[in-house]
Design an enzyme around this catalytic site. Structure first.
Site, PDB file in Angstrom:
ATOM      1  N   HIS A   1     181.026 -18.064 -11.972  1.00  0.00           N
ATOM      2  CA  HIS A   1     182.388 -17.954 -11.439  1.00  0.00           C
ATOM      3  C   HIS A   1     182.361 -18.195  -9.930  1.00  0.00           C
ATOM      4  O   HIS A   1     181.483 -17.715  -9.230  1.00  0.00           O
ATOM      5  CB  HIS A   1     182.969 -16.569 -11.736  1.00  0.00           C
ATOM      6  CG  HIS A   1     183.278 -16.374 -13.178  1.00  0.00           C
ATOM      7  ND1 HIS A   1     184.498 -16.692 -13.718  1.00  0.00           N
ATOM      8  CD2 HIS A   1     182.521 -15.929 -14.211  1.00  0.00           C
ATOM      9  CE1 HIS A   1     184.495 -16.437 -15.009  1.00  0.00           C
ATOM     10  NE2 HIS A   1     183.290 -15.969 -15.334  1.00  0.00           N
TER      11      HIS A   1
ATOM     12  N   LYS B   1     165.084 -20.308 -10.834  1.00  0.00           N
ATOM     13  CA  LYS B   1     164.587 -21.624 -10.408  1.00  0.00           C
ATOM     14  C   LYS B   1     163.700 -22.182 -11.504  1.00  0.00           C
ATOM     15  O   LYS B   1     163.294 -21.469 -12.423  1.00  0.00           O
ATOM     16  CB  LYS B   1     163.842 -21.531  -9.079  1.00  0.00           C
ATOM     17  CG  LYS B   1     162.641 -20.626  -9.083  1.00  0.00           C
ATOM     18  CD  LYS B   1     162.028 -20.543  -7.701  1.00  0.00           C
ATOM     19  CE  LYS B   1     160.842 -19.577  -7.722  1.00  0.00           C
ATOM     20  NZ  LYS B   1     160.266 -19.396  -6.403  1.00  0.00           N
TER      21      LYS B   1
ATOM     22  N   LYS C   1     150.779 -16.896 -14.118  1.00  0.00           N
ATOM     23  CA  LYS C   1     149.584 -17.389 -14.793  1.00  0.00           C
ATOM     24  C   LYS C   1     149.804 -18.820 -15.241  1.00  0.00           C
ATOM     25  O   LYS C   1     150.914 -19.201 -15.593  1.00  0.00           O
ATOM     26  CB  LYS C   1     149.303 -16.499 -16.025  1.00  0.00           C
ATOM     27  CG  LYS C   1     148.038 -16.807 -16.775  1.00  0.00           C
ATOM     28  CD  LYS C   1     147.861 -15.785 -17.909  1.00  0.00           C
ATOM     29  CE  LYS C   1     146.577 -16.049 -18.664  1.00  0.00           C
ATOM     30  NZ  LYS C   1     146.388 -15.070 -19.763  1.00  0.00           N
TER      31      LYS C   1
END
Length: 197
Positions: A124, A177, A194
């Site tokens: 929004h 991301k 990892k």
């Protein structure tokens, strides 16, 4: 006349677009009207052997694409919403109990989403302080989850994220991301913990 021509005509005629939106979507419940949901088998693509449990809330109006591949499953009490962008689910993929998927989202093959996961490409707008939040509209950024990905319970995948092939998102992670292929990410916000390949 193809779909793009129809969309262009509707964009040039806001009154007709608004009328169609009212006829298709319940404006209070923000989901397709009952008679549109009855027609869903005609405009949804469901691959052979796919299962969508009856308790799933399918907010999939016909003006966007919904597709689920062969032998894929959407488990009980999920919400699938393509009202603002296509939702495409690959083959042999499982969407776990109580998960939410809001398009535009593309999920690959052999992907496992555990329970309570949120995958939302919608945000929004909040930039104009003179308007109420519900008057400011929305933005979308497509999410892509590539093949052979495992996402742990209660993870959140935010707009614009791409999760690379053969990756793991730990339970409770907030992914804001891109996740490189072959990695395990965890935390809030999620970071690489990892390398898997």
């Amino acid at each position: 006349m193809n779909k793009n021509d129809i969309r262009q005509r509707l964009k040039s005629s806001p009154k007709v677009k608004r009328l169609l939106d009212i006829l298709i979507m319940n404006q209070v419940r923000t989901r397709p009207r009952w008679y549109v949901r009855l027609l869903a088998p005609l405009y949804q693509h469901r691959g052979k052997g796919s299962v969508i449990y009856r308790s799933v809330r399918m907010d999939t109006p016909p003006y966007r694409k919904f597709s689920i591949g062969r032998k894929s499953v959407v488990e009980s009490f999920c919400c699938i919403n393509n009202a603002v962008g296509d939702v495409v689910i690959g083959n042999k993929t499982r969407i776990g109990l109580h998960s939410t998927v809001i398009g535009p989202v593309t999920i690959g093959n052999n992907v496992n989403l555990a329970q309570g996961i949120t995958v939302t490409a919608l945000n929004h707008n909040i930039s104009d302080s003179t308007l109420r939040f519900d008057e400011q509209g929305i933005t979308t950024k497509p999410i892509v989850i590539e093949d052979d990905v495992w996402i742990g319970a209660n993870a959140v995948i935010l707009p614009g994220v791409k999760i690379g092939r053969h990756s793991v998102v730990a339970a409770g992670a907030v992914v804001n991301k891109d996740v490189p292929s072959g990695t395990l990410v965890a935390g809030v916000p999620a970071t690489v913990k990892k390398t898997l390949i």
